[in-house]
Design a protein around this motif. Structure first.
Motif, PDB file in Angstrom:
ATOM      1  N   ASP A   1      -6.094 -29.036   7.549  1.00  0.00           N
ATOM      2  CA  ASP A   1      -5.696 -30.195   6.764  1.00  0.00           C
ATOM      3  C   ASP A   1      -4.226 -29.359   6.432  1.00  0.00           C
ATOM      4  O   ASP A   1      -3.374 -29.920   6.585  1.00  0.00           O
ATOM      5  N   HIS A   2      -4.330 -28.409   6.580  1.00  0.00           N
ATOM      6  CA  HIS A   2      -2.792 -27.490   6.022  1.00  0.00           C
ATOM      7  C   HIS A   2      -3.185 -26.214   6.472  1.00  0.00           C
ATOM      8  O   HIS A   2      -3.922 -25.783   6.756  1.00  0.00           O
ATOM      9  N   PHE A   3      -1.141 -25.754   7.188  1.00  0.00           N
ATOM     10  CA  PHE A   3      -1.408 -24.555   7.460  1.00  0.00           C
ATOM     11  C   PHE A   3      -0.222 -24.086   6.912  1.00  0.00           C
ATOM     12  O   PHE A   3       0.626 -24.174   6.606  1.00  0.00           O
ATOM     13  N   ALA A   4      -0.455 -22.327   6.923  1.00  0.00           N
ATOM     14  CA  ALA A   4       0.365 -21.763   6.559  1.00  0.00           C
ATOM     15  C   ALA A   4       0.146 -20.163   7.986  1.00  0.00           C
ATOM     16  O   ALA A   4      -0.601 -20.425   8.441  1.00  0.00           O
ATOM     17  N   VAL A   5       1.667 -19.820   8.091  1.00  0.00           N
ATOM     18  CA  VAL A   5       1.835 -18.703   8.674  1.00  0.00           C
ATOM     19  C   VAL A   5       3.106 -18.196   8.208  1.00  0.00           C
ATOM     20  O   VAL A   5       3.890 -17.664   7.916  1.00  0.00           O
ATOM     21  N   LEU A   6       1.408 -16.473   8.258  1.00  0.00           N
ATOM     22  CA  LEU A   6       2.707 -15.089   8.049  1.00  0.00           C
ATOM     23  C   LEU A   6       3.426 -15.254   9.103  1.00  0.00           C
ATOM     24  O   LEU A   6       2.959 -14.909  10.259  1.00  0.00           O
ATOM     25  N   ILE A   7       4.970 -15.004   8.944  1.00  0.00           N
ATOM     26  CA  ILE A   7       4.448 -13.185   9.629  1.00  0.00           C
ATOM     27  C   ILE A   7       5.498 -12.149   9.500  1.00  0.00           C
ATOM     28  O   ILE A   7       6.078 -12.533   8.568  1.00  0.00           O
ATOM     29  N   ARG A   8       4.547 -10.987   9.849  1.00  0.00           N
ATOM     30  CA  ARG A   8       5.099  -9.772   8.783  1.00  0.00           C
ATOM     31  C   ARG A   8       4.857  -9.720   7.621  1.00  0.00           C
ATOM     32  O   ARG A   8       5.907  -9.758   6.695  1.00  0.00           O
ATOM     33  N   GLY A   9       4.055  -9.703   6.905  1.00  0.00           N
ATOM     34  CA  GLY A   9       4.257 -10.391   5.402  1.00  0.00           C
ATOM     35  C   GLY A   9       4.915 -11.229   4.527  1.00  0.00           C
ATOM     36  O   GLY A   9       4.528 -11.841   3.638  1.00  0.00           O
ATOM     37  N   ALA A  10       5.576 -12.301   5.406  1.00  0.00           N
ATOM     38  CA  ALA A  10       5.897 -13.285   4.662  1.00  0.00           C
ATOM     39  C   ALA A  10       5.805 -14.473   5.276  1.00  0.00           C
ATOM     40  O   ALA A  10       5.254 -14.563   6.011  1.00  0.00           O
ATOM     41  N   LEU A  11       5.898 -15.888   4.473  1.00  0.00           N
ATOM     42  CA  LEU A  11       5.484 -17.208   4.229  1.00  0.00           C
ATOM     43  C   LEU A  11       6.553 -17.476   5.537  1.00  0.00           C
ATOM     44  O   LEU A  11       7.205 -17.758   5.050  1.00  0.00           O
ATOM     45  N   ALA A  12       6.106 -17.868   7.041  1.00  0.00           N
ATOM     46  CA  ALA A  12       7.143 -18.026   7.919  1.00  0.00           C
ATOM     47  C   ALA A  12       6.955 -19.764   7.746  1.00  0.00           C
ATOM     48  O   ALA A  12       8.094 -20.398   8.047  1.00  0.00           O
TER      49      ALA A  12
ATOM     50  N   PHE B   1       0.865  -1.143  -0.158  1.00  0.00           N
ATOM     51  CA  PHE B   1       0.213   0.044  -0.211  1.00  0.00           C
ATOM     52  C   PHE B   1       1.213   1.066  -0.285  1.00  0.00           C
ATOM     53  O   PHE B   1       2.105   1.560   1.194  1.00  0.00           O
ATOM     54  N   GLY B   2       0.819   1.783  -1.278  1.00  0.00           N
ATOM     55  CA  GLY B   2       2.194   2.799  -0.946  1.00  0.00           C
ATOM     56  C   GLY B   2       3.150   2.499  -0.659  1.00  0.00           C
ATOM     57  O   GLY B   2       3.441   1.159  -1.018  1.00  0.00           O
ATOM     58  N   PRO B   3       4.003   3.390  -0.052  1.00  0.00           N
ATOM     59  CA  PRO B   3       5.073   2.982   0.358  1.00  0.00           C
ATOM     60  C   PRO B   3       4.999   2.056   1.862  1.00  0.00           C
ATOM     61  O   PRO B   3       6.434   1.223   1.406  1.00  0.00           O
ATOM     62  N   ILE B   4       3.751   1.023   1.966  1.00  0.00           N
ATOM     63  CA  ILE B   4       4.474  -0.064   3.090  1.00  0.00           C
ATOM     64  C   ILE B   4       4.475  -1.981   2.146  1.00  0.00           C
ATOM     65  O   ILE B   4       2.730  -1.812   1.412  1.00  0.00           O
ATOM     66  N   ASP B   5       5.254  -1.923   2.600  1.00  0.00           N
ATOM     67  CA  ASP B   5       5.310  -3.579   1.717  1.00  0.00           C
ATOM     68  C   ASP B   5       4.039  -4.476   2.783  1.00  0.00           C
ATOM     69  O   ASP B   5       4.832  -4.680   3.581  1.00  0.00           O
ATOM     70  N   VAL B   6       3.082  -4.801   2.621  1.00  0.00           N
ATOM     71  CA  VAL B   6       2.259  -5.863   3.562  1.00  0.00           C
ATOM     72  C   VAL B   6       2.605  -7.551   2.857  1.00  0.00           C
ATOM     73  O   VAL B   6       2.199  -8.015   4.262  1.00  0.00           O
ATOM     74  N   LEU B   7       2.853  -8.351   2.196  1.00  0.00           N
ATOM     75  CA  LEU B   7       2.847  -8.842   1.516  1.00  0.00           C
ATOM     76  C   LEU B   7       4.303  -8.943   0.851  1.00  0.00           C
ATOM     77  O   LEU B   7       4.419  -8.756  -0.271  1.00  0.00           O
ATOM     78  N   HIS B   8       4.993 -10.554   1.197  1.00  0.00           N
ATOM     79  CA  HIS B   8       6.732 -10.585   0.194  1.00  0.00           C
ATOM     80  C   HIS B   8       6.210 -11.901  -0.260  1.00  0.00           C
ATOM     81  O   HIS B   8       6.447 -13.069   0.785  1.00  0.00           O
ATOM     82  N   ASP B   9       6.253 -12.115  -1.736  1.00  0.00           N
ATOM     83  CA  ASP B   9       6.360 -12.970  -1.718  1.00  0.00           C
ATOM     84  C   ASP B   9       5.981 -14.410  -1.562  1.00  0.00           C
ATOM     85  O   ASP B   9       6.175 -15.527  -1.280  1.00  0.00           O
ATOM     86  N   ILE B  10       4.795 -13.704  -1.199  1.00  0.00           N
ATOM     87  CA  ILE B  10       3.987 -15.831  -0.764  1.00  0.00           C
ATOM     88  C   ILE B  10       3.880 -16.477  -1.959  1.00  0.00           C
ATOM     89  O   ILE B  10       3.325 -15.837  -3.186  1.00  0.00           O
ATOM     90  N   SER B  11       4.064 -17.680  -2.420  1.00  0.00           N
ATOM     91  CA  SER B  11       3.544 -18.609  -2.825  1.00  0.00           C
ATOM     92  C   SER B  11       2.920 -20.170  -2.091  1.00  0.00           C
ATOM     93  O   SER B  11       2.886 -19.640  -1.260  1.00  0.00           O
ATOM     94  N   LEU B  12       1.448 -19.920  -2.145  1.00  0.00           N
ATOM     95  CA  LEU B  12       0.520 -21.114  -1.807  1.00  0.00           C
ATOM     96  C   LEU B  12      -0.212 -21.698  -2.369  1.00  0.00           C
ATOM     97  O   LEU B  12      -0.742 -20.986  -3.805  1.00  0.00           O
TER      98      LEU B  12
END
Ligand SMILES: Nc1ncnc2c1ncn2[C@@H]1O[C@H](COP(=O)(O)OP(=O)(O)OP(=O)(O)O)[C@@H](O)[C@H]1O
Ligand SMILES: Nc1ncnc2c1ncn2[C@@H]1O[C@H](COP(=O)(O)OP(=O)(O)OP(=O)(O)O)[C@@H](O)[C@H]1O
Ligand SMILES: [Mg+2]
Ligand SMILES: [Mg+2]
Lengths: 348, 302, 274, 274, 348
Positions: free
Chosen positions: C215-226, C15-26
């Motif tokens: 069944d399947h878990f995805a964890v986001l930490i600070r916008g990256a898929l941790a 959003f403008g200068p703020i990166d909220v999601l980085h390189d998510i593949s899912l």
């Protein structure tokens, strides 16, 4: 804000499933309040206005005025329910009058051409308003203020260039006049029937078609409405076009009715239509309202405005009485709703 | 080398039917001014809600633009006199027109007064009604606070009183202004409530049309006669067809035309018009002279 | 069911200068519940807004059934069978239950040449759908949404999504405002949807809810898929730590425990806190 | 600490024809956490609105320190040291963090004869209070509340109540929107407040949270006080059933379990659902 | 609605802690947008209005107009931030003018008596508005519409009874005139200084005193504000009294400035003040706005309205140009804010 709380309470109360609930269902309809307000002011003038007020002529007095405000108030009400305002109608009305009078009066082209051009103008202004509101995210009050001035300026400038004056006469052929600018029975304007028609169409749109749901949702929460899959941009643009069209229609019918058009009529419609809509129970902040309410609100306002001339009161006090009556009508409306809702014959 | 006269004309709203004619007169005279290298600028308020104050502002605006000459109406003397005095104090030639009369011109040190007078216009209307044996009239005032309109109504009532008649003023609430249907219906109601009224006087073009309509709807077209001030094609057509009796004409075109011409001559050549108080009205247009007037209206000059 | 319904690859969102999601593949598969976990502000809601057409990704691609696709608007996504309950909003306080249930997809019936909003049908379906959640108090589809309790509103929104979700059901913290009973109902609904072969994306802050249905878990930490793992691959403790943004929760719990014991010595087992 | 700070006796509340609370009698003691439990719509929020001066009871009396009292307005209640986080609202999206933290009780400083809203001090205290909740991302008190995530907003509201709660702290579902970490922080705060001798009223739908902090439990079912007991007097299963409005949750859980096992057979222990 | 989203984005963006943030902090202030809009229209007229526009006289033309609108726009803006509207100012202004002119002009009582009575009248009308809005839960637009009419009617009626006319002259003593109705340097109205004073007071109230917080909270969410312990009823009543007082003040100063009072002056203030406030970035729905923004908005509106007289443009096209410029100014405002916020020198 207050009235919203009111309404919610209404809904809650109305839903208690007991004997009382059938009355509740009726009473919680916002129209009931507006209806009672209307009846109250009518009763006032029936008493103080004497015999003339309740005759056909007396009825025509307020019905004619109501019909013209009403044709504009309906789409303005829809817009308000959708969370927008349109004040450009104030200059679309004279612009449409001048358009039809210039084309069909000054240049003597067929009346159809003039009427269509005028209505097209209304649609165009509405379209521009809609696009500007969507694209710029500027509050619609300001956007339509801009177009109010711009259209007024254009109308004047073009009128002077083309016709050299600010007023143009128009003599419509009998058919056009009968359809758009006639007095039925020498006193009832045909606009009354157009108003009725418009109320039915808008009523259908708001309460019976799916689009009504979109409009209500839009006014309730624009973001959520968009998330729910409503094409919000299209709806807003169409609503502005609707109010442009209706305003243009009033302009055309006034031109035919009075056989002339003037550059400067119409500003009072801005105020009067907004007021009528709010008296009719539409929330100024959007998301709630009904067509029947708008119609009752318009009639209330027209009765108060015109009824005063049937009373023997000194006309210098007219405004005072109008102010007090308007307030009383709206209060009546609110109080009654509240009273009806908190009253319960026997605590279960 | 004289570069011509920069003349400022203070007047009504540009979309006011009457004032658009005055403006036309000023502009037509302005063609000569422009040919001589000068200019004519029209300054009018956006609305009449704050008339005296706004007009005073306009006068000051003209001064601050280093006008060579100024024309203005003295609508609200209390509000505007000070500004006019500033014009004279700045050494700018001034003509008062349309409102104020010679009194104002003398008081303010203006060169001259051109125009009619609201009270006199109303008075002429009253006399016309009186002469035609219409002895009970109503003056429809759609802007009940404005002094000039009130003066017109007062004149009307005085005029009819002179002929032994009587009348009242009917002030309409502000929500009716600019809504012809509301005006028509209000007048209709008044006529129904007061069956003795036989004459209606209106203070503007639009209102005259609305009033004709109101009379028609009251079913009193035969009995109640309509008069008013100013005119346009529709009003003249109404006079011709008999649905309006007369209109008071103050010949606004001449007011604008003469004022600009006189000032232009004065600034460029030092000319003066010795006649003090140039009256352009009130004249009466009725069925007897309507045809001659028609041509002028079509040209936007009447 | 090998082919995922939805697949994100290298999706970024700013959003403008703020990166909220980085390189998510899912990948999201049919008949599977994907639990999207993460701390407050991790970007979970932003991610699902991209999948439901509310936001467009700044870069990266989305595949649906293996084909690249652009969800240009929420309407388009919902036309493709993706149905979402957003975290906030979505309820129109001044609209009736029936109307708000069908917003944007109103049922109509013919009345002569006109198509009329079918109020009765809408109310019936809406009330039925909500009652299936155990909220039997609601029996009148004309009631205004503003008059419902928070839990009732939430149930209404979920019922709506379930009703219209043809292929993918996205629920953003659906159980947050719900009572024990209603929450259990929601979990049941999720399992039911899975059984019917829908893909479900489920966001929650409650570990137990996640473990119950996921069944399947995805964890986001600070916008990256941790972390991106399947059921059984991690312990509850590990998941809890991931949900807390990767911080070890042990010390916190120790702290709470010490308060408890200092006071009364009767704290419940620490693990339950999670 | 035998004397309760607040005591309700036979309190009733109706909205027009709807009776929401019947005959509630309840005592709140200093240094104790009262967990108010109950299904959606049971009347929990209404009850605490009576205690915080938002609503007046239809009948019944409230005693504070043994004296009958009328909380005529929220201001009066808060002047008496009762501080509340309501379930909805309370956040002003277009106000800054500092301003919204101090709404109604703004700190001022003298500037000549004028008393000036002390922006710096307000921002400082607000930011500090929120950061103590572990939300360290917030470092600028001038940010608008509307820009915070749901969890951040909730933490702000709780921090505010804790800061101003002199004697009674009322939290209506404070952990609903919070992440695991933040929720743990809230529980810690509650215990901390108890330690400082405040009375805390805590509403939650999460059994575990209730068990972690509660000393005293009151369960509302359809507006009536269905149970009023102290820690250790009931089992977790009993409490769960009470929270679900008195319905046995066993069948529900069995149902969910059967879905689970039908599908994969790897459901977590049922009791954890609670 | 849209602008709210805008603002939230602004806040979020501004808070990124990097080099960029100090510009962000400045740019996210809503005043910046209004300021740029103002500069844009000023530049337009400086170019097309020629040398005269930038002289003292030219400045006085718009400053005088701005000062009178501004004195009313300030309290109207506060009310709008608190979620209410007041249109009764339109008749309070002439009522106050007539009061002071009747008492001190017609009846020749000391000017102080007239001024105090007029200001008291304004306070009274505001008080009644406030009480009605609180007690009846009728939307404030309708309540103040009622009082707009009622006060206008009373003014006309009483004026006719007492003075027999609708306009009264008043000659104030030099001191009163110097304080309230003087032209400084022959062109600048003293109201400019009063406006400045009012802006400082209102600015203090809104931004530096605790009451400002209450007003913002009230407009943000009335129920939550009450729950947070704010005496909402008192605040609303006081705000209405403030707008009544300021309107009365403008009425008094107009009477002294122009040495006369008319029944009908003032209606345009309703529209103009609301427009100025909205141009200044205050949300029509409440909860957000700044005093500096209101002042800039007022000046923008005044420049557009008066600057037109300095251009050589034909007066027929004035409205068109005003409309286009107003829109351009507001657009400028929005676009700039958006641009500034999404621009980042180097993506981190
Ligand atoms: N429209 C927007 N403009 C700017 N920033 C935004 C926007 N929407 C979200 N953000 C920011 O993006 C980040 C992630 O927000 P998001 O709502 O996706 O978090 P979340 O994981 O859903 O958190 P929660 O559990 O609290 O709901 C937050 O820091 C938020 O402030
Ligand atoms: N102002 C009101 N007018 C009418 N009914 C109300 C009002 N406030 C609450 N109610 C009703 O009272 C009942 C109890 O509401 P309350 O908000 O206290 O429930 P709750 O226990 O807090 O539920 P939840 O867990 O969902 O928050 C509900 O049925 C609600 O509809
Ligand atoms: Mg989220
Ligand atoms: Mg609750």
């Amino acid at each position: 804000m207050n009235s919203m709380v009111e309404i919610q309470t209404a809904a809650k109360a109305g839903s208690t499933p007991n004997l009382w609930s059938s009355i509740g269902i009726l009473m919680r309809r916002p129209e009931v309040g507006s209806f009672l307000g209307m009846v109250a002011v009518f009763a006032f003038f029936a008493i103080f206005g004497g015999a003339n007020f309740v005759t056909a002529g007396g009825t025509a007095s307020w019905l004619n005025v109501a019909s013209e405000i009403g044709i504009v108030a309906l789409p303005v009400g829809l817009l308000m329910i959708a969370g927008e305002l349109d004040i450009s109608i104030g200059s679309v009305i004279p612009a449409a009058s001048m358009t039809v009078a210039t084309i069909s009066g000054y240049y003597d082209l067929p009346i159809m051409v003039g009427v269509l051009a005028a209505l097209g103008l209304g649609l165009l202004v509405g379209f521009i308003n809609g696009v500007l509101v969507i694209r710029t995210a500027v509050p619609s009050l300001i956007v339509t203020l801009g177009s109010l001035f711009a259209v007024a300026g254009l109308t004047l400038g073009v009128a002077i260039i083309l016709t050299g004056s600010t007023g143009v006469a128009i003599r419509a052929d009998p058919l056009a006049k009968a359809i758009l600018g006639q007095f039925v029975g020498g006193m009832f304007q045909v606009t009354i029937f157009w108003w009725l028609g418009a109320a039915i169409i808008v009523g259908y749109l708001l309460h019976f078609s799916r689009y009504g749901n979109w409009i209500l949702a839009l006014g309730g929460d624009k973001v959520s409405a968009r998330n729910a899959g409503i094409p919000t941009d299209r709806v807003i643009t169409l609503l502005f076009m609707g109010s442009g069209l209706c305003a243009a229609f009033v302009g055309v019918s006034q031109a035919l009715l009075y056989n002339s058009a003037q550059v400067s009529t119409g500003q009072s419609f801005i105020f009067n239509s907004i007021i009528s809509v709010v008296i009719g129970g539409v929330l100024l902040t959007g998301g709630f309202g009904s067509v029947v309410g708008i119609v009752f609100g318009t009639i209330t306002f027209a009765i108060v405005n015109q009824g005063i001339f049937y009373t023997g009161f000194d006309a210098n006090w007219a405004s005072l009485i109008i102010g007090v009556l308007l307030l009383a009508a709206v209060l009546m409306n609110n109080t009654f709703r509240k009273m009806a809702l908190t009253y319960t014959p026997k605590k279960k | 080398e004289s570069k011509g006269a920069k003349i400022f004309v203070i007047g009504g709203k540009a979309d006011d039917p009457f004032w658009s004619i005055v403006k036309r007169g000023a502009e037509d005279a302005g063609k000569v001014v422009e040919a001589q290298g000068g200019s004519v600028t029209w300054l009018g308020p956006q609305n009449y809600d704050n008339l005296g104050a706004d007009a005073a502002d306009l006068i000051r605006t003209a001064i601050s633009q280093h006008a060579d000459a100024i024309v203005g109406p003295d609508w609200v003397p209390e509000s505007m006199d000070e500004a006019f005095k500033a014009v004279v104090a700045a050494g700018i030639p001034l003509i008062i027109y349309n409102a104020g009369g010679l009194d104002a011109a003398d008081r303010l040190g203006a060169m001259n007064y051109i125009g009619s007078d609201d009270y006199k216009a109303g008075f002429a209307g009253g006399e016309y009604f009186g002469n035609h044996d219409l002895k009970n009239v109503v003056c429809v005032n759609t802007l009940p606070g404005a002094a000039n309109l009130r003066a017109q109504c007062a004149g009307l009532l005085a005029g009819i009183a002179k002929h032994g008649g009587k009348g009242v003023e009917l002030p309409l609430p502000m929500s009716s202004f600019g809504n012809p249907t509301a005006v028509a219906q209000a007048l209709k109601a008044h006529l129904l409530q007061n069956p003795d009224v036989v004459g209606v006087y209106t203070i503007g073009n639009v209102d005259a049309n609305s009033a004709a309509n109101g009379i028609m709807q009251a079913g009193l077209s035969d009995k109640v006669k309509l008069g008013g001030v100013n005119m346009d094609q529709t009003i003249l057509a109404n006079i011709k067809s008999g649905s309006q009796l007369f209109t008071i004409d103050q010949q606004g075109y001449l007011q604008g035309y003469l004022a600009v011409s006189i000032l232009n001559g004065h600034v460029n050549y030092g000319l003066t018009v010795p006649t003090r108080e140039i009256l352009t009205g009130p004249g009466v247009v009725d069925a007897s002279n309507v045809d001659a007037t028609m041509a002028g209206v079509q040209a936007g000059a009447r | 069911m090998a082919e995922p319904i939805l697949q994100l690859s290298n999706v970024n969102k700013s959003f403008g200068p703020i990166d909220v999601l980085h390189d998510i593949s899912l990948a999201v598969k049919a008949g599977e519940v994907l639990c999207l976990l993460g701390d407050n502000g991790a970007g979970k809601s932003t991610l699902i807004k991209i999948l439901s057409g509310v936001h467009q990704p700044t870069s990266g691609t989305i595949l649906m059934d293996g084909e690249p696709i652009q969800f240009a608007s929420p309407r388009y996504a919902s036309d493709l069978g993706i149905s979402t309950v957003h975290q906030f909003g979505g309820a129109f306080p001044l609209m009736s239950i029936g109307r708000s249930f069908f917003v944007g997809v109103e049922p109509t019936r013919k009345w002569g040449p006109f198509s009329i909003y079918d109020r009765r049908k809408a109310n019936e379906i809406a009330v039925k759908a909500v009652q299936e959640f155990g909220i039997t108090r609601i029996d009148d589809g004309d009631r205004l949404v503003g008059g419902l309790s928070g839990g009732e509103r939430q149930s209404l929104a979920i019922a709506r999504a379930v009703h219209f979700g043809a292929r993918v059901l996205i629920l953003d913290e659906p159980t947050a405002a719900l009572g024990v009973k209603e929450a259990a109902h929601v979990l049941r609904i999720v399992l039911e949807a899975r059984k019917r072969g829908l893909a479900v994306i489920f966001i929650t802050h409650q570990v137990i809810h996640a473990l119950t249905v996921g069944d399947h878990f995805a964890v986001l930490i600070r916008g990256a898929l941790a972390a991106d793992f399947r059921k059984g691959e991690k312990t509850r403790e590990e998941i809890t730590d991931l949900m807390a943004g990767g911080e070890a929760m042990a010390e916190l719990e120790a702290e709470i425990e010490s308060y408890q014991s200092a006071h009364e010595g009767r704290a419940p087992p620490v693990a339950d806190l999670r």
